[in-house]
Motif scaffolding. Sequence first.
Motif, short mmCIF file in Angstrom:
data_model
loop_
_atom_site.label_atom_id
_atom_site.label_comp_id
_atom_site.label_asym_id
_atom_site.label_seq_id
_atom_site.Cartn_x
_atom_site.Cartn_y
_atom_site.Cartn_z
N ILE A 109 0.84 -1.21 0.00
CA ILE A 109 0.00 0.00 0.00
C ILE A 109 0.87 1.25 0.00
CG2 ILE A 109 -2.01 1.08 1.10
CD1 ILE A 109 -2.33 -1.41 2.78
N ASP A 110 1.66 1.47 -1.03
CA ASP A 110 2.49 2.67 -1.07
C ASP A 110 2.05 3.67 -2.13
OD1 ASP A 110 4.02 2.06 1.08
OD2 ASP A 110 5.83 1.55 -0.03
N HIS A 111 1.20 3.27 -3.06
CA HIS A 111 0.74 4.21 -4.09
C HIS A 111 -0.36 5.11 -3.52
CE1 HIS A 111 2.86 2.97 -7.73
NE2 HIS A 111 2.72 1.71 -7.34
N ARG A 112 -0.41 6.36 -3.99
CA ARG A 112 -1.47 7.28 -3.60
C ARG A 112 -2.55 7.39 -4.66
NH1 ARG A 112 2.93 11.49 -1.90
NH2 ARG A 112 3.18 11.21 -4.11
N GLY A 113 -2.30 6.78 -5.82
CA GLY A 113 -3.27 6.77 -6.91
C GLY A 113 -3.52 5.33 -7.35
N SER A 114 -4.49 5.17 -8.24
CA SER A 114 -4.81 3.83 -8.73
C SER A 114 -3.57 3.20 -9.40
CB SER A 114 -5.96 3.90 -9.72
OG SER A 114 -5.66 4.80 -10.77
N VAL A 115 -3.43 1.89 -9.23
CA VAL A 115 -2.26 1.18 -9.76
C VAL A 115 -2.68 0.49 -11.06
CG1 VAL A 115 -0.39 -0.43 -9.25
CG2 VAL A 115 -1.51 0.80 -7.38
N ASN A 116 -1.92 0.74 -12.13
CA ASN A 116 -2.31 0.30 -13.46
C ASN A 116 -1.42 -0.75 -14.08
OD1 ASN A 116 -2.54 3.55 -13.27
ND2 ASN A 116 -4.42 2.62 -14.01
N LEU A 119 5.25 -4.93 -13.55
CA LEU A 119 6.29 -5.39 -14.46
C LEU A 119 7.37 -6.11 -13.68
CD1 LEU A 119 7.56 -5.41 -17.31
CD2 LEU A 119 8.60 -3.20 -16.73
N ASP A 120 7.65 -7.36 -14.04
CA ASP A 120 8.72 -8.13 -13.42
C ASP A 120 10.03 -7.78 -14.12
OD1 ASP A 120 10.38 -9.95 -12.21
OD2 ASP A 120 9.31 -11.72 -12.91
N ARG A 121 10.94 -7.14 -13.41
CA ARG A 121 12.24 -6.75 -13.97
C ARG A 121 13.30 -7.83 -13.77
NH1 ARG A 121 12.84 -4.00 -17.64
NH2 ARG A 121 14.76 -3.06 -16.95
N GLY A 122 12.95 -8.91 -13.06
CA GLY A 122 13.91 -9.98 -12.80
C GLY A 122 14.86 -9.62 -11.67
N GLN A 123 15.62 -10.58 -11.22
CA GLN A 123 16.62 -10.40 -10.17
C GLN A 123 16.03 -9.75 -8.92
OE1 GLN A 123 19.90 -8.37 -12.03
NE2 GLN A 123 20.54 -10.23 -13.10
N GLY A 124 14.80 -10.13 -8.58
CA GLY A 124 14.20 -9.66 -7.35
C GLY A 124 13.57 -8.28 -7.39
N VAL A 125 13.34 -7.74 -8.59
CA VAL A 125 12.77 -6.40 -8.69
C VAL A 125 11.46 -6.45 -9.47
CG1 VAL A 125 13.10 -4.04 -9.55
CG2 VAL A 125 15.05 -5.32 -8.62
N VAL A 126 10.41 -5.87 -8.87
CA VAL A 126 9.11 -5.73 -9.52
C VAL A 126 8.74 -4.25 -9.50
CG1 VAL A 126 6.66 -6.35 -9.44
CG2 VAL A 126 8.39 -8.04 -8.77
N VAL A 127 8.24 -3.75 -10.64
CA VAL A 127 7.86 -2.34 -10.75
C VAL A 127 6.34 -2.26 -10.82
CG1 VAL A 127 8.08 -0.22 -12.11
CG2 VAL A 127 9.96 -1.87 -12.06
N THR A 128 5.75 -1.35 -10.04
CA THR A 128 4.32 -1.06 -10.16
C THR A 128 4.18 0.42 -10.53
OG1 THR A 128 4.11 -0.63 -7.78
CG2 THR A 128 3.59 -2.85 -8.55
N VAL A 129 3.17 0.71 -11.36
CA VAL A 129 3.02 2.05 -11.89
C VAL A 129 1.61 2.57 -11.64
CG1 VAL A 129 3.06 3.46 -14.00
CG2 VAL A 129 4.71 1.59 -13.72
N SER A 130 1.54 3.82 -11.21
CA SER A 130 0.28 4.55 -11.10
C SER A 130 0.34 5.70 -12.09
CB SER A 130 0.07 5.08 -9.68
OG SER A 130 -1.03 5.95 -9.67
N ARG A 131 -0.47 5.61 -13.15
CA ARG A 131 -0.49 6.70 -14.14
C ARG A 131 -1.05 7.98 -13.53
NH1 ARG A 131 -2.30 2.59 -18.13
NH2 ARG A 131 -4.41 3.16 -17.55
N GLU A 133 -0.85 9.19 -10.48
CA GLU A 133 0.12 9.95 -9.70
C GLU A 133 1.46 10.08 -10.41
OE1 GLU A 133 1.38 8.16 -5.99
OE2 GLU A 133 1.07 6.17 -6.80
N ARG A 134 1.54 9.53 -11.63
CA ARG A 134 2.78 9.57 -12.43
C ARG A 134 3.96 9.07 -11.62
NH1 ARG A 134 2.19 15.08 -15.98
NH2 ARG A 134 0.20 14.51 -16.87
N CYS A 135 3.77 7.88 -11.08
CA CYS A 135 4.77 7.33 -10.16
C CYS A 135 4.99 5.85 -10.43
CB CYS A 135 4.26 7.53 -8.73
SG CYS A 135 5.28 6.76 -7.48
N ALA A 136 6.25 5.45 -10.40
CA ALA A 136 6.62 4.04 -10.46
C ALA A 136 7.33 3.69 -9.16
CB ALA A 136 7.54 3.76 -11.64
N ILE A 137 6.96 2.56 -8.58
CA ILE A 137 7.62 2.09 -7.36
C ILE A 137 8.35 0.80 -7.69
CG2 ILE A 137 7.30 1.22 -5.02
CD1 ILE A 137 4.93 3.10 -4.73
N PHE A 138 9.60 0.72 -7.30
CA PHE A 138 10.42 -0.47 -7.49
C PHE A 138 10.41 -1.25 -6.19
CE2 PHE A 138 11.58 2.29 -10.82
CZ PHE A 138 12.14 1.53 -11.83
#
Length: 146
Positions: A109-116, A119-131, A133-138
């Motif tokens: 629960i770190d996004h302040r806007g809807s999550v759209n 993306l699995d970046r591999g090596q233990g990293v997943v990216v989530t994006v909220s259009r 709030e124009r924000c990506a969280i790694f």
Amino acid sequence: MYLEWRSNDNVYVFNAQTFRVLTQWQAHTHINAILSMGPEIWTCGNDCYVAIWDKFNFSQIKKFNGHSDNITKMEVINMSGDYYVWTCSLDKTIKIWDPKTKKSVQELIDHRGSVNCILDRGQGVVVTVSRKERCAIFWRYYGNAP
């Protein structure tokens, strides 16, 4: 053997060689994502739940109610050798589901806007994006997850 496809509310199952429709059924109010995982088909949509279907008799196995708004995306993520299903929603949350136990194991629960997007970046990293709030969280996970 099978190839699944979606069209608004319906899941279509095709023969992968002939592309003939084997069966179809209404799964959700507008499907937003569909996954094929072993003997199961996972679906989600605007009706705020994830459904698991038996790939061979097409009956519903389980229905998860965990989001309070439309589920926008669903992805299978390999987390340290174990596979988990991630869902994101207009309710600003990301949920992680264990396909073995058929239960939610974590909520992010770190996004302040809807999550759209997820993306699995591999090596233990997943990216989530909220259009909105124009924000990506790694997100980084270590060792056994979650």
